[in-house]
Write a protein that holds these residues in place. Structure first.
Motif, PDB file in Angstrom:
ATOM      1  N   ASN A 142       0.841  -1.195   0.000  1.00 24.69           N
ATOM      2  CA  ASN A 142       0.000   0.000   0.000  1.00 24.69           C
ATOM      3  C   ASN A 142       0.883   1.254   0.000  1.00 24.69           C
ATOM      4  N   PRO A 143       0.841   2.041  -1.079  1.00 22.99           N
ATOM      5  CA  PRO A 143       1.667   3.254  -1.146  1.00 22.99           C
ATOM      6  C   PRO A 143       1.396   4.235  -0.001  1.00 22.99           C
ATOM      7  N   ASN A 144       0.161   4.322   0.445  1.00 25.00           N
ATOM      8  CA  ASN A 144      -0.156   5.221   1.559  1.00 25.00           C
ATOM      9  C   ASN A 144       0.530   4.771   2.846  1.00 25.00           C
ATOM     10  N   TYR A 145       0.582   3.469   3.061  1.00 28.90           N
ATOM     11  CA  TYR A 145       1.255   2.951   4.244  1.00 28.90           C
ATOM     12  C   TYR A 145       2.762   3.181   4.152  1.00 28.90           C
ATOM     13  N   LEU A 146       3.328   2.979   2.976  1.00 23.50           N
ATOM     14  CA  LEU A 146       4.758   3.239   2.780  1.00 23.50           C
ATOM     15  C   LEU A 146       5.081   4.707   3.044  1.00 23.50           C
ATOM     16  N   ASN A 147       4.217   5.589   2.586  1.00 24.08           N
ATOM     17  CA  ASN A 147       4.391   7.018   2.824  1.00 24.08           C
ATOM     18  C   ASN A 147       4.326   7.321   4.323  1.00 24.08           C
ATOM     19  N   PHE A 148       3.391   6.702   5.012  1.00 25.36           N
ATOM     20  CA  PHE A 148       3.266   6.853   6.461  1.00 25.36           C
ATOM     21  C   PHE A 148       4.574   6.449   7.154  1.00 25.36           C
ATOM     22  N   ALA A 155       7.581   6.257   5.828  1.00 24.76           N
ATOM     23  CA  ALA A 155       8.667   7.152   5.420  1.00 24.76           C
ATOM     24  C   ALA A 155       8.600   8.483   6.164  1.00 24.76           C
ATOM     25  N   GLN A 156       7.404   9.029   6.298  1.00 22.69           N
ATOM     26  CA  GLN A 156       7.251  10.316   6.983  1.00 22.69           C
ATOM     27  C   GLN A 156       7.666  10.239   8.451  1.00 22.69           C
TER      28      GLN A 156
END
Length: 66
Positions: free
Chosen positions: A26-32, A34-35
């Motif tokens: 899930n790209p949103n989870y990866l972004n979470f 990373a942030q």
């Protein structure tokens, strides 16, 4: 009795790792992650390296495509 507990523990670990690996799609989870700097933490990166065993066909067959 200890053998039963080891089997149950192994199943639970398998399920947890399977769910986590699927979350990584899930790209949103990866972004979470990373942030919040997880990818800069060596213990987390090492855990991701450990999870590479999911690429093997005997484990990859359990992954669900979205």
């Amino acid at each position: 009795m200890a053998a039963i507990r080891e089997t149950d523990d192994g199943r639970l670990r398998f399920q947890i790792e399977l769910e986590f690996v699927q979350c990584l799609a899930n790209p949103n989870y990866l972004n979470f992650l990373a942030q919040r700097g997880y990818f800069k933490e060596s213990c987390f990166v090492n855990y991701l390296k450990y999870l590479l065993y999911w690429k093997e066909p005997e484990y990859a067959k359990y992954l669900k495509s979205v």
